[in-house]
Design a protein around this motif. Structure first.
Motif, PDB file in Angstrom:
ATOM      1  N   TRP A  46       0.827  -1.204   0.000  1.00 37.45           N
ATOM      2  CA  TRP A  46       0.000   0.000   0.000  1.00 37.45           C
ATOM      3  C   TRP A  46       0.859   1.252   0.000  1.00 37.45           C
ATOM      4  O   TRP A  46       0.614   2.190  -0.767  1.00 37.45           O
ATOM      5  N   GLU A  47       1.874   1.264   0.840  1.00 36.52           N
ATOM      6  CA  GLU A  47       2.784   2.402   0.875  1.00 36.52           C
ATOM      7  C   GLU A  47       3.559   2.522  -0.432  1.00 36.52           C
ATOM      8  O   GLU A  47       3.793   3.624  -0.940  1.00 36.52           O
ATOM      9  N   TYR A  48       3.967   1.370  -0.974  1.00 35.55           N
ATOM     10  CA  TYR A  48       4.745   1.365  -2.213  1.00 35.55           C
ATOM     11  C   TYR A  48       3.948   1.989  -3.360  1.00 35.55           C
ATOM     12  O   TYR A  48       4.444   2.882  -4.062  1.00 35.55           O
ATOM     13  N   TRP A  49       2.711   1.537  -3.559  1.00 36.04           N
ATOM     14  CA  TRP A  49       1.909   2.070  -4.659  1.00 36.04           C
ATOM     15  C   TRP A  49       1.485   3.499  -4.414  1.00 36.04           C
ATOM     16  O   TRP A  49       1.292   4.270  -5.361  1.00 36.04           O
ATOM     17  N   ALA A 244      -2.962   1.018   4.879  1.00 37.26           N
ATOM     18  CA  ALA A 244      -1.708   0.741   5.580  1.00 37.26           C
ATOM     19  C   ALA A 244      -1.592   1.489   6.906  1.00 37.26           C
ATOM     20  O   ALA A 244      -0.665   1.241   7.673  1.00 37.26           O
ATOM     21  N   LEU A 245      -2.507   2.389   7.175  1.00 32.76           N
ATOM     22  CA  LEU A 245      -2.402   3.212   8.382  1.00 32.76           C
ATOM     23  C   LEU A 245      -2.711   2.390   9.628  1.00 32.76           C
ATOM     24  O   LEU A 245      -3.689   1.654   9.689  1.00 32.76           O
ATOM     25  N   LYS A 246      -1.863   2.565  10.620  1.00 30.98           N
ATOM     26  CA  LYS A 246      -2.114   1.958  11.924  1.00 30.98           C
ATOM     27  C   LYS A 246      -2.547   3.003  12.941  1.00 30.98           C
ATOM     28  O   LYS A 246      -2.938   2.665  14.049  1.00 30.98           O
ATOM     29  N   GLY A 247      -2.437   4.258  12.544  1.00 30.70           N
ATOM     30  CA  GLY A 247      -2.896   5.336  13.397  1.00 30.70           C
ATOM     31  C   GLY A 247      -4.294   5.762  13.018  1.00 30.70           C
ATOM     32  O   GLY A 247      -5.065   5.018  12.421  1.00 30.70           O
ATOM     33  N   SER A 248      -4.622   7.013  13.331  1.00 28.35           N
ATOM     34  CA  SER A 248      -5.953   7.541  13.077  1.00 28.35           C
ATOM     35  C   SER A 248      -6.086   7.934  11.608  1.00 28.35           C
ATOM     36  O   SER A 248      -5.343   8.785  11.113  1.00 28.35           O
ATOM     37  N   LYS A 249      -7.038   7.330  10.916  1.00 27.94           N
ATOM     38  CA  LYS A 249      -7.289   7.684   9.513  1.00 27.94           C
ATOM     39  C   LYS A 249      -7.862   9.089   9.401  1.00 27.94           C
ATOM     40  O   LYS A 249      -7.571   9.809   8.452  1.00 27.94           O
ATOM     41  N   SER A 250      -8.697   9.471  10.364  1.00 30.02           N
ATOM     42  CA  SER A 250      -9.281  10.808  10.326  1.00 30.02           C
ATOM     43  C   SER A 250      -8.204  11.880  10.497  1.00 30.02           C
ATOM     44  O   SER A 250      -8.255  12.935   9.860  1.00 30.02           O
TER      45      SER A 250
END
Length: 315
Positions: A46-49, A244-250
């Motif tokens: 996800w980060e790569y693309w 890919a986020l492990k934190g807050s998406k908002s």
């Protein structure tokens, strides 16, 4: 032309695999070429693309002005076809975007790209002034030529000096938001909203002048097409990052909201510009036919005038 990537991965986005060595972040399992170019630790697809799509967006913006420069050179009608409001708002957006990059300590490649945008704006404005000089009355040519040369000279000088600020910015470790002044960060995000407002505002003067002329002759559609492609891929690069986020998406979306508004807003407005190119295409072709007919009729008229003058001389 919003393109800034405020990753902030160690604070709000991704709990990346970082180690601290001599005050610097060390990426253990990241993609090497991305780490080298963008100083980002990319460890999943996800980060790569997201980075790849963001790079495509950046390239689209970098090359978007070149077709317009060629079109202006070919037609010589840029002063009639392009709105000065479009050019000035575009410049204002790129300048405030550059200020936002500096205030929020962005990556050197992002700051250099922002400087390149300002330089291409100076080329477009200089070209606009040049053809304004060429197509204007002789009395104003000297003054306008001087203004054009000064503008281009100042723009070139500024863009040569600005990259030095990149070295000063990159000398400060870009660790997290913890080491940054909250006032500078607030000013940086304010510049982001200002750049989005400028980018959105730039389309309305151009839409108006196209409607007023009922023509898009003298403007290159590739300028707007590449801008659409760049803005669309920029928004997509942020959306791809979300899984890919492990934190807050908002929090992530809020940090990028200013640039998302600018990118997606301009992307939407450029559909109206596209519609104008389609609607006024017939007008453009009819003008070309008239020019060809006029060019073909000129020799005939010249021959008739010669025959008339010979007959008058014989009499």
């Amino acid at each position: 032309m919003a393109h800034v990537r405020y990753s902030g991965k160690t604070s709000v986005d991704v709990a990346g695999n970082f180690s601290m060595v001599l005050g610097r972040q060390l990426c253990v399992n990241g993609t090497p070429w991305i780490l080298f170019l963008f100083e980002e630790c990319v460890e999943n697809k996800w980060e790569y693309w997201s980075v790849v799509i963001g790079l495509i967006s950046m390239l689209c913006f970098l090359f978007s002005t070149l077709p317009q420069v060629y079109e202006a050179y070919k037609s010589g009608k840029v002063d009639e076809a392009m709105s000065v409001g479009f050019l000035l708002f575009l410049l204002g957006g790129d300048v405030s975007n550059f200020a936002g990059c500096l205030l929020t300590s962005q990556l050197p490649i992002q700051i250099v790209t922002a400087v390149f945008y300002i330089y291409t704006d100076s080329i477009l404005i200089s070209q606009y002034l040049y053809y304004k000089i060429k197509n204007n009355s002789a009395r104003r040519k000297t003054l306008l030529r001087l203004v054009c040369l000064i503008w281009f000279g100042v723009g070139t000088a500024v863009c040569v000096v600005l990259p030095k600020l990149v070295e000063e910015t990159s000398a400060i470790p870009n660790l997290q938001l913890q080491g940054k002044s909250s006032g500078l960060m607030t000013s940086g995000y304010a510049c982001g909203y200002l750049s989005s407002i400028c980018y959105l505002s730039s389309r309305f003067p151009q839409l108006h002048i196209n409607y007023k002329r009922q023509s898009t002759e003298g403007t290159s559609y590739m300028l707007f097409f590449l801008a659409m492609l760049g803005n669309g891929t920029y928004g997509l690069s942020l959306m791809v990052m979300l899984p890919a986020l492990k934190g807050s998406k908002s929090t992530f979306i809020l940090n990028h909201l200013a640039w998302l508004i600018g990118s997606l807003g301009v992307f939407f407005l450029d559909f109206f510009v596209t519609a104008q190119f389609i609607m006024y295409r017939k007008n453009r072709s009819s003008e070309a036919v008239q020019d060809m007919k006029a060019a073909e009729e000129e020799p005939l008229l010249f021959e008739e005038e010669c025959e008339m003058s010979l007959k008058m001389s014989e009499m």
